[in-house]
Design a protein around this motif. Structure first.
Motif, PDB file in Angstrom:
ATOM      1  N   MET A  49      -1.693  -4.076   6.688  1.00 18.83           N
ATOM      2  CA  MET A  49      -2.084  -3.092   5.677  1.00 18.83           C
ATOM      3  C   MET A  49      -3.536  -3.310   5.337  1.00 18.83           C
ATOM      4  O   MET A  49      -4.005  -4.432   5.279  1.00 18.83           O
ATOM      5  CB  MET A  49      -1.247  -3.295   4.403  1.00 18.83           C
ATOM      6  CG  MET A  49       0.192  -2.910   4.573  1.00 18.83           C
ATOM      7  SD  MET A  49       1.079  -3.070   3.035  1.00 18.83           S
ATOM      8  CE  MET A  49       0.502  -1.651   2.161  1.00 18.83           C
ATOM      9  N   LYS A  50      -4.232  -2.218   5.126  1.00 16.45           N
ATOM     10  CA  LYS A  50      -5.673  -2.401   5.006  1.00 16.45           C
ATOM     11  C   LYS A  50      -6.366  -1.800   3.801  1.00 16.45           C
ATOM     12  O   LYS A  50      -7.145  -0.864   3.951  1.00 16.45           O
ATOM     13  CB  LYS A  50      -6.360  -1.780   6.218  1.00 16.45           C
ATOM     14  CG  LYS A  50      -5.946  -2.352   7.516  1.00 16.45           C
ATOM     15  CD  LYS A  50      -6.899  -1.826   8.554  1.00 16.45           C
ATOM     16  CE  LYS A  50      -6.213  -1.702   9.872  1.00 16.45           C
ATOM     17  NZ  LYS A  50      -7.189  -1.637  10.947  1.00 16.45           N
ATOM     18  N   PRO A  51      -6.172  -2.266   2.575  1.00 19.57           N
ATOM     19  CA  PRO A  51      -7.184  -1.857   1.601  1.00 19.57           C
ATOM     20  C   PRO A  51      -8.225  -2.965   1.472  1.00 19.57           C
ATOM     21  O   PRO A  51      -8.070  -3.861   0.685  1.00 19.57           O
ATOM     22  CB  PRO A  51      -6.377  -1.697   0.309  1.00 19.57           C
ATOM     23  CG  PRO A  51      -5.176  -2.574   0.472  1.00 19.57           C
ATOM     24  CD  PRO A  51      -5.051  -2.930   1.913  1.00 19.57           C
ATOM     25  N   ARG A  52      -9.198  -2.964   2.322  1.00 18.59           N
ATOM     26  CA  ARG A  52     -10.245  -3.988   2.374  1.00 18.59           C
ATOM     27  C   ARG A  52      -9.740  -5.363   2.794  1.00 18.59           C
ATOM     28  O   ARG A  52     -10.493  -6.160   3.302  1.00 18.59           O
ATOM     29  CB  ARG A  52     -10.977  -4.105   1.038  1.00 18.59           C
ATOM     30  CG  ARG A  52     -12.366  -3.515   1.104  1.00 18.59           C
ATOM     31  CD  ARG A  52     -13.135  -3.730  -0.147  1.00 18.59           C
ATOM     32  NE  ARG A  52     -12.547  -3.054  -1.277  1.00 18.59           N
ATOM     33  CZ  ARG A  52     -12.915  -3.264  -2.547  1.00 18.59           C
ATOM     34  NH1 ARG A  52     -13.838  -4.117  -2.827  1.00 18.59           N
ATOM     35  NH2 ARG A  52     -12.336  -2.613  -3.515  1.00 18.59           N
ATOM     36  N   ILE A  53      -8.475  -5.664   2.520  1.00 19.48           N
ATOM     37  CA  ILE A  53      -7.907  -6.917   3.018  1.00 19.48           C
ATOM     38  C   ILE A  53      -6.887  -6.525   4.078  1.00 19.48           C
ATOM     39  O   ILE A  53      -6.101  -5.625   3.875  1.00 19.48           O
ATOM     40  CB  ILE A  53      -7.164  -7.663   1.885  1.00 19.48           C
ATOM     41  CG1 ILE A  53      -8.066  -7.842   0.694  1.00 19.48           C
ATOM     42  CG2 ILE A  53      -6.627  -8.976   2.366  1.00 19.48           C
ATOM     43  CD1 ILE A  53      -9.062  -8.924   0.820  1.00 19.48           C
ATOM     44  N   THR A  54      -6.925  -7.191   5.183  1.00 14.38           N
ATOM     45  CA  THR A  54      -5.908  -6.941   6.198  1.00 14.38           C
ATOM     46  C   THR A  54      -4.817  -7.978   6.033  1.00 14.38           C
ATOM     47  O   THR A  54      -5.102  -9.170   5.999  1.00 14.38           O
ATOM     48  CB  THR A  54      -6.532  -7.056   7.592  1.00 14.38           C
ATOM     49  OG1 THR A  54      -7.647  -6.190   7.654  1.00 14.38           O
ATOM     50  CG2 THR A  54      -5.531  -6.657   8.643  1.00 14.38           C
ATOM     51  N   ALA A  55      -3.610  -7.528   5.900  1.00 19.44           N
ATOM     52  CA  ALA A  55      -2.507  -8.468   5.691  1.00 19.44           C
ATOM     53  C   ALA A  55      -1.513  -8.344   6.817  1.00 19.44           C
ATOM     54  O   ALA A  55      -1.174  -7.242   7.240  1.00 19.44           O
ATOM     55  CB  ALA A  55      -1.815  -8.185   4.368  1.00 19.44           C
TER      56      ALA A  55
END
Lengths: 184, 456
Positions: A49-55
């Motif tokens: 998932m990518k809101p500025r952090i990729t998890a």
């Protein structure tokens, strides 16, 4: 970070990797179908998932976050992520948050003779020009690794930001004595 | 084996032996071969009398025989030693390393492929300790293995066995490398032949110059060696014939494998030689280009120390004259961010004045504090590091090439937001409408599809 010779070097943190657990089982298909900015790779069993952090999310509830530029940002991003998962309907809890790896880049204002550097620091530093253009210096006490390039750039990886700063301070004098400006 | 107090029913002999047929023990007469009894469930009593003694040392063998793969590995080590023509002592050392490494828990369970590579790594470590120049590239060819695998295993082996193997410098490798060039009068025409010792001598001087000019550190050694040998060969007899040969053709006639990186190294070498050649006094300011520098290499190498000093001095002088131009203020405060726009303009034409407080020599206190460990705005940071790198490249005459050819990171264009309310031009709308021809084709195709569906 100032070192003892009154030189200020800018250490730029490029990546912080952190892990946390949600203490509940996560349905990856639901996240993939209903989440935003999600890439689902069923063969790996994880989701990005990518809101500025990729998890990277595993169905057991373990989540690895990468892409932050500071420890605070990593924690905030992780919390944001947990909130998003909560909104999707999972009973997530924010547990066991830990910063696992910090990658930073630093640049020395001088070029470095790698062969001399390796000779002076024999077992700790290793340099194989045929494999990689940089010399690797592993600091066991700090558990940090510094890669030294001949242009004077360093990449430092360590378990937290303080370690990275200490590693740079540690290695600066060793590098300073191996520089050789061309004044004959 | 105890003799049973029985007699063979057929011949009456007392010579009865206990024969193990697979798992069933039989008592067989040794004279006539008659089976006296079989299928006896052995009791401890009969085992005591009939069983063979098994000695304890045979079960728990303290001196373990090397396993088949270890023996094969040792043979491989020996074979590699023979191919490389190592001394007996070196072969012995390599073999002992291999034995120790093989039995170490780090390597005992490793795959067979890795064990093969381990043999090569032992040879490499031994050669380095005895100052025998050998490259990992040679090992890669001999073992036909992945160079990364060799590297990883080598490092692990060195740390596991705690041996110190000093790396060979490029100049030491040169002699070994020159011997692989087939340039004797038997192989090539007289014009093109050159002895290995001449090539080594000239090549080593070129390499020293290259090391000072930052062309060797951090680079793969083999392309650098090829470049230096090529230039040495050309400069030893700079005749028209030799000058016409490109690097690729040279490698062909010398029967040396080509390298894609070597031409870049040749160019870098020539650039450095040009910089020095410019200082030759008897040229009187004539242009030294990449083409005509090779003829002057002889002179350049003979006087290289003086030429280098002169080159540095003239570079400093040119920088000093450029800093006379009026530019923005000289203070190095953290407010450098605001000066970035001017820095950007300045960098393309002149070096920025801020950085050059003293000429030529790097002054570390010039470096500006940029908020320690945080991450400043990315584009400002990029411009700052870009400008500082470019100016550092201009500041000193010889810097590692990656500093002077600073790669400008591609900035990802922001994705255009599509809202759906954009203007659509008339021509665009027209392109969406079907022409009469297309309508006819479409209707026909539809009918055909329908008819084929009905048939099915």
């Amino acid at each position: 970070m100032e070192s003892s010779n009154d030189v200020a070097l800018d250490i730029i943190i490029t990546n912080v990797v952190a892990v946390f657990r949600t203490r509940c089982h996560l349905n990856l298909r639901t996240i993939a179908l209903e989440g935003v900015n999600v890439i689902y790779k069923p063969e790996y069993g994880k989701v990005l998932m990518k809101p500025r952090i990729t998890a990277s999310i595993w169905s057991s509830g373990k989540i690895i976050c990468t892409g932050a530029t500071s420890e605070e940002e990593a924690k905030q991003g992780a919390r944001r992520l947990a909130r998003t998962l909560q909104k999707l309907g999972f009973k997530v809890r924010f547990a066991d948050f830990k910063v696992v790896n910090v990658l930073a880049v630093c640049s020395m204002p001088f070029a470095i003779r790698l062969i001399d550097f390796t000779k002076n620091n024999r077992p700790i530093a290793s340099y194989e020009p045929e494999l990689h253009p940089a010399a690797t210096y592993r600091i066991k006490t700090l558990k940090a690794t510094v890669q030294v390039f001949s242009t004077g750039s360093l990449t430092v990886t360590g378990p937290n930001v303080q370690t990275v700063a200490t590693a740079v301070e540690h290695i600066y004098p060793l590098l300073f004595e191996c520089q050789k400006p061309l004044c004959k | 084996m105890a003799v049973v107090d029985q007699r063979c029913p057929r011949c009456g002999s007392q010579d009865i032996v206990d024969d193990e047929l697979y798992s069933q023990s039989q008592l067989v007469c040794a004279d006539c071969g008659a089976v006296v009894s079989e299928g006896l469930f052995t009791t401890t009593r009969s085992e005591e009398t009939n069983g063979t003694d098994v000695r304890f040392p045979n079960i728990a063998e303290s001196n373990k025989q090397p396993c088949r793969n270890q023996i094969k590995g040792i043979h491989r080590v020996r074979a590699l030693g023979r191919i490389l023509r190592l001394t007996f002592l070196m072969e012995e050392t390599a073999e002992s390393y291999f034995r120790k490494a093989y039995e170490h828990p780090n390597f005992i369970n490793v795959s067979l492929q890795k064990k093969e590579v381990l043999a090569g790594c032992c040879i490499l470590a031994t050669c380095r300790q005895h100052n025998w120049p050998i490259t990992m590239g040679t090992l890669t060819c001999l073992l036909e293995a992945n160079p990364n695998l060799i590297g990883v295993l080598y490092r692990e082996m060195v740390t596991t066995l705690k041996i110190e193997a000093p790396a060979t410098s490029v100049i030491d490798l040169l002699e070994m490398h020159c011997q692989s060039y087939k340039l004797s009068p038997q192989d090539v025409p007289e014009e093109l032949s050159e002895t290995s010792s001449n090539l080594t001598k000239r090549g080593s001087v070129l390499l020293e110059l290259a090391t000072d000019a930052w062309l060797v550190t951090g680079r793969q050694p083999i392309p650098v060696l090829i470049a230096s040998v090529f230039l040495a060969w050309q400069s030893l007899k700079p005749t028209q014939t030799r000058m016409k040969y490109s690097l690729a053709r040279f490698c062909q006639i010398a029967k040396v494998p080509k390298s894609s990186i070597a031409p870049k190294r040749v160019k870098e070498f020539k650039e450095v030689l040009c910089k020095l050649g410019q200082e030759l006094p008897w040229l009187r300011g004539a242009e030294v280009t990449l083409h005509n520098v090779v003829q002057m290499v002889d002179d350049i190498l003979n006087f290289r120390l003086t030429l280098m000093q002169n080159a540095l001095r003239s570079h400093e002088a040119s920088l000093a004259s450029e800093t006379q131009l009026p530019l923005s203020t000289e203070d190095c405060k953290p407010g450098l961010d605001t000066e970035n726009p001017t820095l950007d303009d300045a960098v393309s034409s002149e070096p920025d004045k801020d950085r050059i407080q003293q000429q030529g020599v790097v002054d570390p206190t010039d470096i500006v504090v940029v908020e320690g460990l945080s991450c400043p705005a990315r584009d400002k940071d990029l411009k700052f590091s870009q400008s500082s790198a470019l100016s550092r490249g201009k500041r000193s005459l010889f810097e590692p090439p990656s500093v002077t050819h600073y790669k400008i990171r591609r900035v990802q264009l922001p994705m255009k937001e599509v809202t759906g309310d954009e203007e659509i031009s008339d021509s665009e709308i027209d392109s969406y409408l079907r022409t009469a021809e297309e309508m006819r084709d479409y209707v026909e195709a539809q009918e055909e599809l329908d008819s084929s569906d009905e048939e099915i």
